[in-house]
Structures are given as C-alpha cells and as structure tokens.
Scaffold this motif. Structure first.
Motif, PDB file in Angstrom:
ATOM      1  N   PRO A  90     -17.828 -44.992 -15.775  1.00 33.53           N
ATOM      2  CA  PRO A  90     -16.621 -44.458 -15.161  1.00 33.53           C
ATOM      3  C   PRO A  90     -16.045 -45.428 -14.132  1.00 33.53           C
ATOM      4  CG  PRO A  90     -18.580 -43.284 -14.392  1.00 33.53           C
ATOM      5  CD  PRO A  90     -19.027 -44.176 -15.496  1.00 33.53           C
ATOM      6  N   ILE A  91     -14.741 -45.589 -14.171  1.00 36.30           N
ATOM      7  CA  ILE A  91     -14.045 -46.369 -13.150  1.00 36.30           C
ATOM      8  C   ILE A  91     -13.353 -45.331 -12.276  1.00 36.30           C
ATOM      9  CG2 ILE A  91     -12.332 -48.152 -12.708  1.00 36.30           C
ATOM     10  CD1 ILE A  91     -12.692 -48.971 -15.693  1.00 36.30           C
ATOM     11  N   ARG A  92     -13.741 -45.264 -11.031  1.00 34.70           N
ATOM     12  CA  ARG A  92     -13.270 -44.157 -10.193  1.00 34.70           C
ATOM     13  C   ARG A  92     -12.442 -44.672  -9.032  1.00 34.70           C
ATOM     14  NH1 ARG A  92     -18.292 -40.807 -10.933  1.00 34.70           N
ATOM     15  NH2 ARG A  92     -17.851 -40.044 -13.035  1.00 34.70           N
ATOM     16  N   MET A  93     -11.614 -43.721  -8.524  1.00 32.41           N
ATOM     17  CA  MET A  93     -10.844 -44.053  -7.340  1.00 32.41           C
ATOM     18  C   MET A  93     -10.570 -42.766  -6.595  1.00 32.41           C
ATOM     19  SD  MET A  93      -7.367 -45.800  -8.054  1.00 32.41           S
ATOM     20  CE  MET A  93      -5.944 -45.291  -8.511  1.00 32.41           C
ATOM     21  N   GLU A  94     -10.462 -42.904  -5.304  1.00 33.39           N
ATOM     22  CA  GLU A  94     -10.133 -41.717  -4.503  1.00 33.39           C
ATOM     23  C   GLU A  94      -8.637 -41.555  -4.503  1.00 33.39           C
ATOM     24  OE1 GLU A  94     -11.623 -42.000  -0.546  1.00 33.39           O
ATOM     25  OE2 GLU A  94     -13.559 -41.140  -1.117  1.00 33.39           O
ATOM     26  N   VAL A  95      -8.178 -40.338  -4.802  1.00 34.52           N
ATOM     27  CA  VAL A  95      -6.729 -40.128  -4.736  1.00 34.52           C
ATOM     28  C   VAL A  95      -6.443 -38.956  -3.812  1.00 34.52           C
ATOM     29  CG1 VAL A  95      -6.079 -41.111  -6.939  1.00 34.52           C
ATOM     30  CG2 VAL A  95      -6.873 -38.782  -6.854  1.00 34.52           C
ATOM     31  N   GLU A  96      -5.341 -39.093  -3.117  1.00 39.89           N
ATOM     32  CA  GLU A  96      -4.947 -38.006  -2.223  1.00 39.89           C
ATOM     33  C   GLU A  96      -3.983 -37.104  -2.954  1.00 39.89           C
ATOM     34  OE1 GLU A  96      -3.451 -39.566   1.423  1.00 39.89           O
ATOM     35  OE2 GLU A  96      -5.489 -39.840   2.206  1.00 39.89           O
ATOM     36  N   ARG A  97      -4.227 -35.783  -2.879  1.00 39.23           N
ATOM     37  CA  ARG A  97      -3.312 -34.814  -3.487  1.00 39.23           C
ATOM     38  C   ARG A  97      -2.707 -33.989  -2.361  1.00 39.23           C
ATOM     39  NH1 ARG A  97      -3.233 -36.803  -7.522  1.00 39.23           N
ATOM     40  NH2 ARG A  97      -4.689 -36.837  -9.248  1.00 39.23           N
ATOM     41  N   THR A  98      -1.416 -33.866  -2.394  1.00 39.30           N
ATOM     42  CA  THR A  98      -0.772 -33.003  -1.407  1.00 39.30           C
ATOM     43  C   THR A  98      -0.196 -31.801  -2.145  1.00 39.30           C
ATOM     44  OG1 THR A  98      -0.249 -34.981  -0.179  1.00 39.30           O
ATOM     45  CG2 THR A  98       0.903 -32.973   0.463  1.00 39.30           C
ATOM     46  N   GLN A  99      -0.668 -30.622  -1.743  1.00 38.18           N
ATOM     47  CA  GLN A  99      -0.226 -29.406  -2.437  1.00 38.18           C
ATOM     48  C   GLN A  99       0.209 -28.379  -1.410  1.00 38.18           C
ATOM     49  OE1 GLN A  99      -3.904 -28.645  -4.472  1.00 38.18           O
ATOM     50  NE2 GLN A  99      -2.978 -29.119  -6.453  1.00 38.18           N
ATOM     51  N   PRO A 100       1.044 -27.450  -1.831  1.00 36.29           N
ATOM     52  CA  PRO A 100       1.393 -26.364  -0.916  1.00 36.29           C
ATOM     53  C   PRO A 100       0.125 -25.589  -0.551  1.00 36.29           C
ATOM     54  CG  PRO A 100       2.653 -26.219  -2.973  1.00 36.29           C
ATOM     55  CD  PRO A 100       1.661 -27.308  -3.144  1.00 36.29           C
ATOM     56  N   ALA A 101       0.063 -25.074   0.669  1.00 42.62           N
ATOM     57  CA  ALA A 101      -1.097 -24.261   1.052  1.00 42.62           C
ATOM     58  C   ALA A 101      -1.078 -22.954   0.253  1.00 42.62           C
ATOM     59  CB  ALA A 101      -1.039 -23.967   2.537  1.00 42.62           C
ATOM     60  N   LEU A 102      -2.238 -22.563  -0.235  1.00 43.18           N
ATOM     61  CA  LEU A 102      -2.312 -21.368  -1.086  1.00 43.18           C
ATOM     62  C   LEU A 102      -3.111 -20.273  -0.383  1.00 43.18           C
ATOM     63  CD1 LEU A 102      -3.208 -23.072  -4.508  1.00 43.18           C
ATOM     64  CD2 LEU A 102      -0.939 -22.474  -3.645  1.00 43.18           C
ATOM     65  N   ASP A 103      -2.777 -19.048  -0.699  1.00 46.41           N
ATOM     66  CA  ASP A 103      -3.586 -17.959  -0.128  1.00 46.41           C
ATOM     67  C   ASP A 103      -4.759 -17.657  -1.045  1.00 46.41           C
ATOM     68  OD1 ASP A 103      -2.708 -16.513  -2.264  1.00 46.41           O
ATOM     69  OD2 ASP A 103      -1.228 -15.333  -1.137  1.00 46.41           O
ATOM     70  N   GLU A 104      -5.511 -16.588  -0.712  1.00 49.66           N
ATOM     71  CA  GLU A 104      -6.719 -16.315  -1.490  1.00 49.66           C
ATOM     72  C   GLU A 104      -6.453 -16.010  -2.952  1.00 49.66           C
ATOM     73  OE1 GLU A 104      -8.660 -13.395   0.828  1.00 49.66           O
ATOM     74  OE2 GLU A 104      -9.306 -14.897   2.282  1.00 49.66           O
ATOM     75  N   GLU A 105      -5.248 -15.502  -3.200  1.00 46.59           N
ATOM     76  CA  GLU A 105      -4.918 -15.180  -4.602  1.00 46.59           C
ATOM     77  C   GLU A 105      -4.306 -16.378  -5.331  1.00 46.59           C
ATOM     78  OE1 GLU A 105      -2.432 -11.728  -4.491  1.00 46.59           O
ATOM     79  OE2 GLU A 105      -3.962 -10.647  -3.344  1.00 46.59           O
ATOM     80  N   THR A 110      -3.358 -31.682   2.317  1.00 43.95           N
ATOM     81  CA  THR A 110      -3.720 -32.925   1.622  1.00 43.95           C
ATOM     82  C   THR A 110      -5.232 -32.955   1.409  1.00 43.95           C
ATOM     83  OG1 THR A 110      -1.858 -34.054   2.609  1.00 43.95           O
ATOM     84  CG2 THR A 110      -3.618 -35.442   1.736  1.00 43.95           C
ATOM     85  N   THR A 111      -5.619 -33.101   0.160  1.00 44.01           N
ATOM     86  CA  THR A 111      -7.050 -33.209  -0.121  1.00 44.01           C
ATOM     87  C   THR A 111      -7.325 -34.541  -0.798  1.00 44.01           C
ATOM     88  OG1 THR A 111      -6.640 -32.129  -2.209  1.00 44.01           O
ATOM     89  CG2 THR A 111      -7.523 -30.750  -0.433  1.00 44.01           C
ATOM     90  N   THR A 112      -8.554 -35.005  -0.693  1.00 46.48           N
ATOM     91  CA  THR A 112      -8.933 -36.247  -1.366  1.00 46.48           C
ATOM     92  C   THR A 112      -9.851 -35.901  -2.534  1.00 46.48           C
ATOM     93  OG1 THR A 112      -8.945 -37.170   0.828  1.00 46.48           O
ATOM     94  CG2 THR A 112      -9.788 -38.564  -0.915  1.00 46.48           C
ATOM     95  N   GLU A 113      -9.483 -36.431  -3.664  1.00 41.78           N
ATOM     96  CA  GLU A 113     -10.321 -36.167  -4.838  1.00 41.78           C
ATOM     97  C   GLU A 113     -10.751 -37.493  -5.450  1.00 41.78           C
ATOM     98  OE1 GLU A 113      -8.121 -33.947  -7.704  1.00 41.78           O
ATOM     99  OE2 GLU A 113      -7.617 -32.410  -6.217  1.00 41.78           O
ATOM    100  N   VAL A 114     -11.878 -37.441  -6.111  1.00 42.98           N
ATOM    101  CA  VAL A 114     -12.291 -38.644  -6.832  1.00 42.98           C
ATOM    102  C   VAL A 114     -11.913 -38.468  -8.296  1.00 42.98           C
ATOM    103  CG1 VAL A 114     -14.255 -40.012  -7.594  1.00 42.98           C
ATOM    104  CG2 VAL A 114     -14.154 -39.159  -5.245  1.00 42.98           C
ATOM    105  N   GLU A 115     -11.199 -39.440  -8.805  1.00 39.74           N
ATOM    106  CA  GLU A 115     -10.725 -39.308 -10.172  1.00 39.74           C
ATOM    107  C   GLU A 115     -11.289 -40.428 -11.054  1.00 39.74           C
ATOM    108  OE1 GLU A 115      -6.534 -39.352 -12.433  1.00 39.74           O
ATOM    109  OE2 GLU A 115      -6.444 -38.791 -10.330  1.00 39.74           O
ATOM    110  N   THR A 116     -11.618 -40.085 -12.284  1.00 38.09           N
ATOM    111  CA  THR A 116     -12.056 -41.118 -13.233  1.00 38.09           C
ATOM    112  C   THR A 116     -10.833 -41.593 -14.013  1.00 38.09           C
ATOM    113  OG1 THR A 116     -14.190 -40.062 -13.420  1.00 38.09           O
ATOM    114  CG2 THR A 116     -13.619 -41.620 -15.154  1.00 38.09           C
TER     115      THR A 116
END
Ligand code: ADP
Length: 648
Positions: A210-225, A236-242
C-alpha cells in the motif's frame, strides 16, 4: 559521530549536473523512481525474512508519502530493508554498476539534452531523478537487523554529507526539499495532494504494497443521527488513505489492463525509462500453473554483456513476491527479457538453491523460452521491419543460445538474420538463403569476419562469386565460436566455412576439371611452392595451388579444429592463449605476382626477392582473413621498400 563530507564519483557528478539542469519534460518520474525503490526495499526484506523472520518490523509493510507545505518538503518513507552506512556510500554516492564508464562516455558525446535524457532513461538512474525537482535531498535509513541509522544529505553539487543518526524502525525515508513550482519548466507543484495522487495512480498503481498518505477531510458537523448541525463549524479530520489498487497486473485478464498500465509496470520492474518493445501475457496450464507477463526492451541495456548484471525476471508465488533477478527462470541468452512469473504450486519458502533443482521451475523456464521464441517468429513473419529493430539490438545475444546445451538449435537458426553475397546490404533469413540456392546444393556456405566489409572483400569468396553460389556473412563475435562448435544443419543443409581446406564447390564434373588443371599447373610450380614454403616454415604447413582464387594472389585455408586467423586475433585481444597452429596457404598460379615469382625463381633460386615475396603474400593473406601479423612493423617496412622500388 560528526558529519563527513564526501565527493561523488565522477560519473555521478556528471549525471547530477545533467539532472539539475535537466530539460527533461517529464519530471514526475522522480516519484515513480522513489516508490519503485521503496517497493524493491520491501521486496528485499520479505525475501530475507523467509529465512530470518525477526528481521521484519512489526506492523504492515507500507510506503508513506508525506508533505510539509511550510517547509516545502515531500517525503517517501518505507519500512523495507534499509541500508547500512557503507551501503549508502556505495549505492548513493557511486554507481557500482558495470558499464557505468561506458555510459558516462556516451553521455559526454550526446548531442543535446534530449539525447542525454534518453541515455539516462536507458541506464535507469532512479534515485538521482530527485534532483530534477529538489534543491536538497535528505535520506535517513536504517538497515534491518542494525541498531543505528545513517543520514545522507546533498544539494547535488559535487558533494554529500553523511553521519550516524537514529530511526525508529528499519527502512528508508527520503525527503526532498522541493524547488518552487514552475509550470514553464515543467515543474508541477508536487506539494499538491492531487498532483501526488495522480502521479501515483498513473505510475505506481500496481505496486504490491500500500502507498498511503494522510489526507484532511473537511465535512459539515453532524449530529448523532448523521444530520448536519445548523450553524456549527465544519469539522476537519485526518484520514489515512491508500492510493494504489495493488492489483497484480499479471493476474488480471489482458483485456482489462490498458496499454499504459502495462508500460508503466514494465518501467517499474525493469528500471528502464523507455517504453517496452513488446510484451507477452500468457499462462502455463496443466501439471504446473503460472501466470507469466514478459517484456522485451526496445534498447539493449548497458550491462547486457556483463555477466554479473541483474536479470529481469521477478518470481512471485501466489501473488507473494519471492525474488527478483531469478536466473533459473530464463536462460542467459534471453537475459534481456524482463517480467513476472507468478507460480501457483511452488513453496513460499523456496530458496535460490532449491530453484535450480525444481521440476516446476524447469517447466516454467521451458515454457518461457518457447513463448519468447514463438513470439519472435511471429513478429519476423508479420512485421519484418520491427523484427529487424529487435535483431539489431539483440541478435548477437540470441546467438549465444547456440552454445546452450539445452537449446534446440533449429529454433534459433530459424530466427537468424544475416547478410550475404546476394543480399546487397539487407538481411536475409536462412529460409531465404535456402530458397535461393540450387536444389542439389546441400551446404550453406558461410564466412566469419569482423564486419560485412571485411567479409565481402575476402579472397575466399572469389570462387563462389564466379560460380554464383551465395555465401552468408557471420559478423558477430560469437559467430565464430558457435558455428564451429555446433556444426549446425538447417532444413537438411549443413554449414561449411569458405575457408575450409577441402571444399567441394560446384558439380562433380567441374571439380574434376579444375583439379586436373591444378595438378597440371602444379608440375611447373612444384619447386617454387617448395621454395615459398621453406621461407614460411614457421607459419605455414603447406603451400599449394588454389582452385578457388581468381583475383587475389593467395589465401589461408584451415581444416576443422584449426583456429582460424580472425578467431586467433580475437583470442589474443582478449588475452587468451592461442594454440600455435600452422595453416595451409593456397596461391593463385595465374596471378601476376606468382607468375613473376616463378620467373625470378627460374633465373636464380637464391634471389632474396623470393623470401620477401613469400612474406608479403603470406602477410596479405593473414590480413585478408582478419588475422593479426606477428610482426606488423617488419611487414610494413617490407611494403614500403617495395613501393620505393616500384615508384623509382
Ligand atoms: P536502481 O534502483 O536502479 O538500482 P537507484 O539510483 O534508484 O538505482 O538506487 C540505487 C540503490 O540504492 C538501489 O539499488 C538500492 O540498493 C539503494 N536504495 C535506493 N532506495 C532505497 C530504499 N528506499 N531502500 C533501500 N535501498 C534503497
């Protein structure tokens, strides 16, 4: 330990200079090269781990691509085999490959940037491509099984520094301090996520780690539902993507892989920067099963003629990489072929030593040879021009197959191209030659020489030209060896050298008539022949009259097992000992020189011109046969003396 500064090897300096000032348009390839090296390093540690599993670091084998926009750095990190201090000096400061000197001198001769870059591509300079896009390159590496790491830094200008360092796990990180983006210079902004993403997808999708990289995702804030929260700040969350699919390209149906993917995969495994010449996608089925993807390169690599050079077959077992440079899967004479073999039934723990004995490996090797030769035959039938391109690059190597005891000669003879007395500079197949010859003729005549010119001018061809019999020219170094050793036959026709002592050319009636004439002439010449021989005692076992010469005064002939003059010369050049053997010299009784010598001889048997004449005729015959003179200075002095006499 403090940092030491080292100079790059001269060839590397030259290379780096070119890289830094490179006009090479496709600078993106630097990333492909770094990822390829990382992937190779992971392959290597997996191979080592087959015998010592403690070497493998915990966690997954992975290649990370990281960027730091503030520092303008891009890092490619792997947890592969890594390098020791000594290996860094050897691998990164020098090019330890055979053929480097030759490469560098060709590079000097290259006319323009484009020609240089083509050469560089052929040579495969991998890591150094980083200097096309960076001002400074840092490498931090720790060898598997070692405690300490090594840091290497260079700006590419003649020197690098190297020091001890620390690194958490084994593996290598390469950090590029990127130049400013400059569209005009073909320099993209390699800090951009999408640029990295598209380069990796394009060049490295099939990499099996796997060739991976950290990517930042910016999404609207969501409620519990899972519904957007009105008025809340986006999160903004950081995810590792292949980034790569890791699909084994050789295991996919050919129809689902596009041409570009095949090409990129070739570059990945072969370290060649140019497109392949052709490819073969096939499967071995039956008792043993294997997927096979093979490539022929467009140009001969620099190290083709170096025994220790790496060969291009990578062995996988059920998609797991086992080893590269798998020599048991391909005979030496097909060493230019690269590709992948993925065997179904081999053990994952197979070692290099075991491979040699393995029945399955033997079956795959046989299959590969057949596929490659069949493919070449098809190409030869369908596209002669393209086949010629192949032949010009690899024909001489293919001929080494004649010396492989396990190879069937007829298959290679069938692929052979050569010039001949009838082909006017173009190349013919042996089939063409056989079709052109008289039905009764049972022999393919050949002459070995160092070039077509040397072959075409040989006195031995005179009789053949006179009788309209075609002679093929064998002008590669290897020719002399195989043709003598193999004594091949093609379509029932045997091969015979035109310098053979007892040639039987023409019909029986013609031969009888010529022989009768020779015997008659010899009566008058017998004493002269004896006299010439006495002057050439050291080198010649017999001087006799010839039936094969029309224009030249003399030629050397040899019988089977003798070392012909050209081969003797080549052996001496290569520093080999040449067994001393005497040849037979044939002379042409009708040539004016012989007529004159006969006159001189009849007047005075002790005339010193007889000795000089004998030496000169012999010297000429040696030269015409591509041999070298024992005493060239004496020969040329003799020629000069003669000129003085003739001109005054
Ligand atoms: P090539 O990969 O064609 O041999 P390179 O210049 O790219 O040429 O690399 C030179 C050598 O440096 C490699 O053969 C390898 O031994 C070593 N090397 C390069 N990158 C790495 C890496 N990421 N991990 C371990 N060794 C590496």
């Amino acid at each position: 330990m403090t940092a030491e500064t080292h100079e790059f090897q001269t060839e590397v300096k030259q290379l780096l200079d070119l890289m830094i000032h490179s006009l090479y348009t496709n600078k993106d390839v630097f990333l492909r090269e770094l990822i390829s090296n990382a992937s190779d390093a992971l392959d290597k540690i997996h191979f080592e781990a087959l015998t010592d599993s403690t070497l493998l670091p915990e966690g997954e084998s992975v290649i990370f691509v990281e960027s730091d926009p503030e520092k303008r750095t891009l890092t490619v990190r792997d947890n592969g085999i890594g390098m020791t201090h000594a290996e860094v000096v050897e691998n990164i400061g020098t090019i330890a490959r055979s053929g480097t000197k030759e490469f560098a001198s060709k590079l000097k001769e290259a006319k323009d940037a484009e020609a240089s870059m083509e050469l560089i591509g052929q040579f495969g300079v991998g890591f150094y491509a980083s200097f096309m896009v960076s001002d400074r390159v840092e490498l931090l590496t720790r060898k598997a099984g070692e405690e300490h790491a090594t840091r290497w830094i260079s700006e590419g200008a003649g020197t690098y520094s190297i020091e001890s360092a620390e690194r958490d796990t084994c593996g290598t990180s390469i950090t590029l301090h990127l130049k400013e983006a400059d569209e005009e210079d073909g320099l993209s902004d390699y800090l951009q996520e999408w640029t990295q993403r598209s380069i990796i997808k394009k060049y490295s999708d099939f990499v099996t780690y796997p060739i991976r990289m950290e990517v930042e995702r910016t999404q609207p804030a969501l409620d519990e539902e899972g519904k957007p929260i009105e008025g809340a700040d986006p999160v903004t969350t950081t995810e590792v993507e292949t980034l790569n699919s890791m699909k084994a390209i050789w295991a996919r149906p050919e129809s689902e892989v596009d041409e570009e993917e095949y090409k990129e995969f070739y570059k990945h495994i072969s370290h060649d920067w140019s497109d392949p010449f052709s490819r073969i996608v096939t499967k071995l089925e039956g008792t043993f099963e294997a997927s096979v993807l093979l490539y022929l390169p467009a140009k001969a690599p620099f190290d083709l003629h170096f025994r220790e050079a790496k060969r291009g077959i990578h062995l996988y077992v059920r998609r797991v990489f086992i080893m590269d440079d798998c020599k048991d899967l391909i005979p030496d004479y097909l060493r230019f072929v690269s590709g992948v073999v993925d065997a179904e039934d081999l053990s994952l723990n197979v070692s290099r030593e075991m491979l040699q004995q393995d029945r399955q490996v033997k079956a795959i090797r046989k299959f590969i040879v057949k596929k490659v030769l069949d493919n070449l035959k098809i190409l030869q039938n369908q596209d002669q021009e393209k086949y010629l391109e192949f032949w010009n690059e690899f024909g001489a190597v293919l001929k080494e197959g004649f010396l492989d005891p396990s190879e069937k000669h007829e298959r290679i003879l069938d692929l052979l191209l050569c010039e001949s007395t009838s082909s006017e500079g173009s190349l013919s197949t042996l089939q063409d030659v056989v079709e052109r010859m008289d039905e009764e003729q049972d022999t393919i005549y050949y002459i070995t020489a160092s070039s077509r010119e040397a072959a075409a001018g040989s006195p031995h061809l005179e009789i053949f030209k006179q009788k309209g019999i075609e002679v093929i020219y064998l002008t590669d170094r290897v020719d002399e060896v195989w043709v003598e050793r193999v004594r091949p036959t093609f379509k029932g026709k045997k091969f015979e050298s035109v310098i053979g002592e007892n040639l039987e050319i023409g019909t029986e009636a013609e031969r009888e008539a010529e022989e009768a004439k020779r015997v008659e002439q010899e009566k008058g010449f017998k004493d002269l022949l004896g006299c010439l021989q006495s002057h050439l005692e050291e080198d010649v076992k017999e001087v006799k009259l010839s039936t094969r010469l029309t224009d030249s005064p003399a030629c050397l002939v040899s019988s089977h097992g003798d070392v012909p003059p050209q081969l003797a010369a080549a052996m001496r050049q290569a520093g080999q000992e040449v067994p001393k053997s005497k040849s037979t010299m044939e002379v042409n009784a009708e040539h004016p020189v012989l007529v004159k010598l006969q006159e001189i001889f009849q007047e005075n048997k002790e005339d010193e011109r007889l000795s000089q004449g004998a030496q000169l005729i012999y010297g000429q015959a040696v030269l015409a046969a591509g041999g070298d003179l024992a005493d060239p200075a004496a020969f040329s002095k003799s020629v000069a003396d003669l000129m003085v006499k003739a001109f005054s």
